[in-house]
Design a protein around this motif. Structure first.
Motif, PDB file in Angstrom:
ATOM      1  N   LYS A  51      77.407  75.200   9.129  1.00 57.18           N
ATOM      2  CA  LYS A  51      78.252  74.065   9.518  1.00 57.18           C
ATOM      3  C   LYS A  51      79.611  74.047   8.822  1.00 57.18           C
ATOM      4  O   LYS A  51      80.559  73.468   9.326  1.00 57.18           O
ATOM      5  N   SER A  52      79.732  74.684   7.646  1.00 60.76           N
ATOM      6  CA  SER A  52      81.016  74.693   6.945  1.00 60.76           C
ATOM      7  C   SER A  52      81.929  75.779   7.528  1.00 60.76           C
ATOM      8  O   SER A  52      81.451  76.805   8.013  1.00 60.76           O
ATOM      9  N   PRO A  53      83.249  75.578   7.474  1.00 58.44           N
ATOM     10  CA  PRO A  53      84.188  76.557   8.057  1.00 58.44           C
ATOM     11  C   PRO A  53      84.427  77.736   7.099  1.00 58.44           C
ATOM     12  O   PRO A  53      85.451  77.811   6.431  1.00 58.44           O
ATOM     13  N   ASP A  54      83.480  78.659   7.053  1.00 61.64           N
ATOM     14  CA  ASP A  54      83.545  79.753   6.090  1.00 61.64           C
ATOM     15  C   ASP A  54      83.386  81.135   6.710  1.00 61.64           C
ATOM     16  O   ASP A  54      83.159  82.108   5.986  1.00 61.64           O
ATOM     17  N   MET A  55      83.502  81.235   8.028  1.00 60.01           N
ATOM     18  CA  MET A  55      83.404  82.557   8.656  1.00 60.01           C
ATOM     19  C   MET A  55      84.310  82.619   9.880  1.00 60.01           C
ATOM     20  O   MET A  55      84.634  81.588  10.472  1.00 60.01           O
ATOM     21  N   VAL A  56      84.696  83.836  10.239  1.00 55.75           N
ATOM     22  CA  VAL A  56      85.448  84.016  11.483  1.00 55.75           C
ATOM     23  C   VAL A  56      84.552  83.578  12.632  1.00 55.75           C
ATOM     24  O   VAL A  56      84.895  82.727  13.429  1.00 55.75           O
ATOM     25  N   CYS A  57      83.368  84.190  12.697  1.00 53.58           N
ATOM     26  CA  CYS A  57      82.308  83.816  13.618  1.00 53.58           C
ATOM     27  C   CYS A  57      81.047  84.493  13.103  1.00 53.58           C
ATOM     28  O   CYS A  57      81.105  85.296  12.179  1.00 53.58           O
ATOM     29  N   ASP A  58      79.930  84.179  13.676  1.00 48.95           N
ATOM     30  CA  ASP A  58      78.680  84.732  13.189  1.00 48.95           C
ATOM     31  C   ASP A  58      78.425  86.111  13.785  1.00 48.95           C
ATOM     32  O   ASP A  58      78.615  86.325  14.987  1.00 48.95           O
ATOM     33  N   PHE A  59      78.003  87.063  12.933  1.00 47.87           N
ATOM     34  CA  PHE A  59      77.666  88.398  13.430  1.00 47.87           C
ATOM     35  C   PHE A  59      76.628  88.336  14.545  1.00 47.87           C
ATOM     36  O   PHE A  59      76.654  89.141  15.473  1.00 47.87           O
ATOM     37  N   LYS A  60      75.709  87.365  14.473  1.00 52.64           N
ATOM     38  CA  LYS A  60      74.685  87.240  15.514  1.00 52.64           C
ATOM     39  C   LYS A  60      75.316  87.059  16.891  1.00 52.64           C
ATOM     40  O   LYS A  60      74.822  87.584  17.879  1.00 52.64           O
ATOM     41  N   GLU A  61      76.394  86.308  16.953  1.00 52.24           N
ATOM     42  CA  GLU A  61      77.061  86.050  18.228  1.00 52.24           C
ATOM     43  C   GLU A  61      77.770  87.298  18.751  1.00 52.24           C
ATOM     44  O   GLU A  61      77.900  87.486  19.955  1.00 52.24           O
ATOM     45  N   LEU A  62      78.228  88.148  17.828  1.00 53.88           N
ATOM     46  CA  LEU A  62      78.910  89.373  18.244  1.00 53.88           C
ATOM     47  C   LEU A  62      77.936  90.444  18.721  1.00 53.88           C
ATOM     48  O   LEU A  62      78.293  91.303  19.516  1.00 53.88           O
ATOM     49  N   LYS A  98      84.045  89.489  27.669  1.00 57.15           N
ATOM     50  CA  LYS A  98      84.062  88.158  28.295  1.00 57.15           C
ATOM     51  C   LYS A  98      82.847  87.328  27.890  1.00 57.15           C
ATOM     52  O   LYS A  98      82.967  86.125  27.633  1.00 57.15           O
ATOM     53  N   GLU A  99      81.677  87.937  27.834  1.00 56.82           N
ATOM     54  CA  GLU A  99      80.469  87.197  27.450  1.00 56.82           C
ATOM     55  C   GLU A  99      80.502  86.825  25.971  1.00 56.82           C
ATOM     56  O   GLU A  99      80.028  85.753  25.587  1.00 56.82           O
ATOM     57  N   THR A 100      81.060  87.683  25.135  1.00 50.92           N
ATOM     58  CA  THR A 100      81.159  87.391  23.703  1.00 50.92           C
ATOM     59  C   THR A 100      82.137  86.247  23.466  1.00 50.92           C
ATOM     60  O   THR A 100      81.889  85.371  22.631  1.00 50.92           O
ATOM     61  N   LYS A 101      83.251  86.231  24.201  1.00 53.44           N
ATOM     62  CA  LYS A 101      84.239  85.150  24.053  1.00 53.44           C
ATOM     63  C   LYS A 101      83.614  83.778  24.308  1.00 53.44           C
ATOM     64  O   LYS A 101      84.025  82.789  23.699  1.00 53.44           O
ATOM     65  N   LYS A 102      82.617  83.712  25.169  1.00 55.68           N
ATOM     66  CA  LYS A 102      81.947  82.443  25.459  1.00 55.68           C
ATOM     67  C   LYS A 102      81.123  81.960  24.267  1.00 55.68           C
ATOM     68  O   LYS A 102      80.781  80.785  24.187  1.00 55.68           O
ATOM     69  N   ALA A 106      87.392  79.720  20.379  1.00 53.53           N
ATOM     70  CA  ALA A 106      88.381  80.148  21.377  1.00 53.53           C
ATOM     71  C   ALA A 106      89.585  80.873  20.796  1.00 53.53           C
ATOM     72  O   ALA A 106      90.209  81.677  21.473  1.00 53.53           O
ATOM     73  N   ASP A 107      89.950  80.613  19.552  1.00 55.42           N
ATOM     74  CA  ASP A 107      91.183  81.184  19.005  1.00 55.42           C
ATOM     75  C   ASP A 107      90.995  82.545  18.334  1.00 55.42           C
ATOM     76  O   ASP A 107      91.883  83.035  17.660  1.00 55.42           O
ATOM     77  N   ILE A 108      89.866  83.185  18.546  1.00 55.32           N
ATOM     78  CA  ILE A 108      89.601  84.500  17.960  1.00 55.32           C
ATOM     79  C   ILE A 108      90.033  85.590  18.935  1.00 55.32           C
ATOM     80  O   ILE A 108      89.677  85.568  20.108  1.00 55.32           O
ATOM     81  N   ASP A 109      90.828  86.542  18.423  1.00 54.88           N
ATOM     82  CA  ASP A 109      91.207  87.716  19.224  1.00 54.88           C
ATOM     83  C   ASP A 109      90.082  88.731  19.115  1.00 54.88           C
ATOM     84  O   ASP A 109      89.633  89.062  18.014  1.00 54.88           O
ATOM     85  N   LEU A 110      89.657  89.237  20.237  1.00 60.19           N
ATOM     86  CA  LEU A 110      88.500  90.128  20.280  1.00 60.19           C
ATOM     87  C   LEU A 110      88.905  91.473  20.861  1.00 60.19           C
ATOM     88  O   LEU A 110      89.659  91.533  21.818  1.00 60.19           O
TER      89      LEU A 110
END
Length: 129
Positions: A51-62, A98-102, A106-110
């Motif tokens: 819940k805290s803002p401490d990562m770009v995004c979760d590796f699980k999502e990538l 496209k599926e990962t962006k979902k 939203a502001d992460i460049d992939l």
């Protein structure tokens, strides 16, 4: 400006054929695909796992595409039955992007790179490089 770039790689085994292709790639065959994903952000974010803002995004999502085909990923799947686009390396990379962006803020460049063989790969981004 602060910038973080997260990198991850994974592999999956899948079968496919390129519909309408005049050659052996038009017949069912398989690959061990290798995928590299780079996620670039100028800020850190929370995720559904932290819940805290401490990562770009979760590796699980990538890494969602590395999951078993019966669990929503591509591993041991027939890609022609799994994704709604042509199964060229270019379209596979675009679809993963496209599926990962979902799944990420939203502001992460992939940038998604897909190797179909050791010596043949494609890179896809929706940014002008």
């Amino acid at each position: 400006m602060a910038t973080w770039t997260l990198h991850t790689e994974f592999k999956f085994d899948a079968a496919h054929f390129i519909e309408g292709y005049d050659g052996k790639c038009g017949r069912m065959h398989g690959h061990t695909y290798k995928v590299h994903i780079a996620a670039k952000s100028h800020k850190l974010n929370p995720s559904k796992y932290l819940k805290s803002p401490d990562m770009v995004c979760d590796f699980k999502e990538l890494k969602w595409a590395a999951a078993d085909g019966k669990k929503g990923g591509f591993d041991h799947a027939v890609l022609n039955e799994t994704i709604p686009v042509a199964t060229t390396a270019e379209r596979i990379a675009e679809y993963i992007h496209k599926e990962t962006k979902k799944r990420i803020p939203a502001d992460i460049d992939l940038r998604v790179t897909v190797w179909e063989t050791e010596s043949s790969w494609v890179e896809y981004t929706d940014q002008d490089v």
